[in-house]
Write an enzyme that holds these catalytic residues in place. Structure first.
Site, PDB file in Angstrom:
ATOM      1  N   TYR A 196      39.295  27.558 -43.992  1.00 34.31           N
ATOM      2  CA  TYR A 196      40.756  27.612 -43.859  1.00 34.31           C
ATOM      3  C   TYR A 196      41.322  26.252 -43.437  1.00 34.31           C
ATOM      4  CZ  TYR A 196      39.979  32.653 -44.062  1.00 34.31           C
ATOM      5  OH  TYR A 196      39.597  33.910 -44.451  1.00 34.31           O
TER       6      TYR A 196
HETATM    7  C1  COA Z   1      34.385  32.754 -44.909  1.00 34.72           C
HETATM    8  C2  COA Z   1      33.579  32.892 -46.179  1.00 34.72           C
HETATM    9  C3  COA Z   1      34.286  33.820 -47.139  1.00 34.72           C
HETATM   10  C4  COA Z   1      33.469  31.508 -46.830  1.00 34.72           C
HETATM   11  O1  COA Z   1      32.686  31.640 -48.019  1.00 34.72           O
HETATM   12  P1  COA Z   1      31.707  30.468 -48.479  1.00 34.72           P
HETATM   13  O2  COA Z   1      31.305  30.740 -49.879  1.00 34.72           O
HETATM   14  O3  COA Z   1      30.655  30.231 -47.482  1.00 34.72           O
HETATM   15  O4  COA Z   1      32.778  29.273 -48.468  1.00 34.72           O
HETATM   16  P2  COA Z   1      32.613  27.756 -48.749  1.00 34.72           P
HETATM   17  O5  COA Z   1      31.204  27.438 -49.186  1.00 34.72           O
HETATM   18  O6  COA Z   1      33.723  27.392 -49.685  1.00 34.72           O
HETATM   19  O7  COA Z   1      32.923  27.070 -47.331  1.00 34.72           O
HETATM   20  C5  COA Z   1      32.638  27.630 -46.076  1.00 34.72           C
HETATM   21  C6  COA Z   1      32.329  26.597 -45.000  1.00 34.72           C
HETATM   22  O8  COA Z   1      31.227  27.114 -44.240  1.00 34.72           O
HETATM   23  C7  COA Z   1      30.095  26.265 -44.425  1.00 34.72           C
HETATM   24  N1  COA Z   1      28.914  27.110 -44.597  1.00 34.72           N
HETATM   25  C8  COA Z   1      28.821  28.229 -45.319  1.00 34.72           C
HETATM   26  N2  COA Z   1      27.560  28.713 -45.258  1.00 34.72           N
HETATM   27  C9  COA Z   1      26.843  27.891 -44.473  1.00 34.72           C
HETATM   28  C10 COA Z   1      25.514  27.875 -44.017  1.00 34.72           C
HETATM   29  N3  COA Z   1      24.618  28.817 -44.359  1.00 34.72           N
HETATM   30  N4  COA Z   1      25.142  26.877 -43.204  1.00 34.72           N
HETATM   31  C11 COA Z   1      26.021  25.930 -42.844  1.00 34.72           C
HETATM   32  N5  COA Z   1      27.308  25.900 -43.240  1.00 34.72           N
HETATM   33  C12 COA Z   1      27.721  26.866 -44.052  1.00 34.72           C
HETATM   34  C13 COA Z   1      30.411  25.500 -45.690  1.00 34.72           C
HETATM   35  O9  COA Z   1      29.672  24.286 -45.748  1.00 34.72           O
HETATM   36  C14 COA Z   1      31.879  25.282 -45.543  1.00 34.72           C
HETATM   37  O10 COA Z   1      32.177  24.317 -44.560  1.00 34.72           O
HETATM   38  P3  COA Z   1      32.747  22.860 -44.929  1.00 34.72           P
HETATM   39  O11 COA Z   1      34.148  23.070 -45.425  1.00 34.72           O
HETATM   40  O12 COA Z   1      32.743  22.110 -43.653  1.00 34.72           O
HETATM   41  O13 COA Z   1      31.837  22.305 -45.984  1.00 34.72           O
HETATM   42  C15 COA Z   1      32.147  33.392 -45.907  1.00 34.72           C
HETATM   43  O14 COA Z   1      31.502  32.486 -45.070  1.00 34.72           O
HETATM   44  C16 COA Z   1      32.118  34.776 -45.288  1.00 34.72           C
HETATM   45  O15 COA Z   1      32.173  35.758 -45.998  1.00 34.72           O
HETATM   46  N6  COA Z   1      32.000  34.824 -43.946  1.00 34.72           N
HETATM   47  C17 COA Z   1      31.864  36.095 -43.231  1.00 34.72           C
HETATM   48  C18 COA Z   1      33.082  36.948 -43.395  1.00 34.72           C
HETATM   49  C19 COA Z   1      34.330  36.250 -42.912  1.00 34.72           C
HETATM   50  O16 COA Z   1      34.363  35.643 -41.855  1.00 34.72           O
HETATM   51  N7  COA Z   1      35.395  36.388 -43.711  1.00 34.72           N
HETATM   52  C20 COA Z   1      36.669  35.870 -43.382  1.00 34.72           C
HETATM   53  C21 COA Z   1      37.311  36.836 -42.443  1.00 34.72           C
HETATM   54  S1  COA Z   1      38.956  36.329 -42.146  1.00 34.72           S
END
Ligand code: COA
Length: 199
Positions: free
Chosen positions: A158
């Site tokens: 975000y």
């Molecule tokens: C939030 C969410 C949808 C993001 O999806 P995603 O596919 O991981 O998203 P992105 O890859 O575009 O980016 C997420 C960020 O987390 C980081 N990240 C994701 N997985 C990671 C991992 N395993 N280890 C380290 N960093 C990680 C990414 O590098 C990125 O950070 P950056 O912008 O500094 O590079 C996902 O992490 C998720 O489902 N989280 C749990 C549920 C949640 O919190 N939903 C939102 C509720 S409001």
């Protein structure tokens, strides 16, 4: 970031496709959030009801085996909706100069990616497609407050996309956890996401 998973299709989901995949979508949600499996059944009626709200739209990330690995949806926020009225209550109580956010916004209700697929940019791609051509002036969401004991992936995403603080440490009725409400103006900068026809 980890390598992008092979052959994931990101596409808008019609209401029919979303409802057909409702249990799968709820499974992505409970797995991503670490909620108990029983939440799937509890949440299903609410997600079904949301589909009927004005401005509802959804996007899915679907892998080569036709499994949903990510899902997002939202709708136009307006008074009389529980979330809207809760945020209004919080803004009023906090004397925050933020009620203008509530005038014309899209509520990002859910955004989730399965843990095994996280970190490859899927979350951003799903969110960009969901917000593409969204007619609202802004997008609002709530997310659990930053907690040093849990990963800040949602926050990183975000903030990277320019979401600002609207309300911090808000206590929604019925949930003991503090939440942040974040928002940003639409459209998102950047190129429109390439995508296939709605599924
Ligand atoms: C939030 C969410 C949808 C993001 O999806 P995603 O596919 O991981 O998203 P992105 O890859 O575009 O980016 C997420 C960020 O987390 C980081 N990240 C994701 N997985 C990671 C991992 N395993 N280890 C380290 N960093 C990680 C990414 O590098 C990125 O950070 P950056 O912008 O500094 O590079 C996902 O992490 C998720 O489902 N989280 C749990 C549920 C949640 O919190 N939903 C939102 C509720 S409001």
């Amino acid at each position: 970031m980890t390598a992008a998973p092979a052959r994931v299709t990101i596409a808008p989901l019609t209401a029919r496709a979303f409802l057909d995949r409702l249990t799968e979508a709820l499974s992505v949600y409970v797995t991503a959030m670490g909620y108990p499996r029983s939440t799937v059944r509890q949440r299903a009626p609410l997600w079904r009801e949301h589909v009927r709200r004005p401005g509802w739209r959804a996007v899915g990330a679907i892998d080569a085996d036709d499994r949903l690995t990510g899902v997002a949806y939202g709708y136009r926020g307006t008074h009389g909706q529980w979330w809207h009225d809760e945020v209004r209550r919080g803004l009023t109580a906090a004397h925050r100069d933020g009620l203008g956010w509530l005038a014309d916004y899209f509520e990002l209700t859910e955004l989730h990616v399965l843990p095994a697929a996280q970190g490859a940019g899927l979350g951003e791609r799903v969110l960009r497609m969901l917000l593409h051509d969204c007619p609202s002036r802004s997008v609002l969401l709530s997310t659990p407050e930053l907690d040093p004991r849990s990963p800040a992936r949602a926050w990183r995403l975000y903030r990277r996309l320019g979401f600002l603080d609207v309300l911090r440490s808000h206590q929604f009725v019925g949930d003991p956890r503090p939440f942040a409400v974040l928002g940003r103006a639409l459209p998102l900068p950047g190129p429109p996401p390439p995508g296939p026809d709605p599924i």
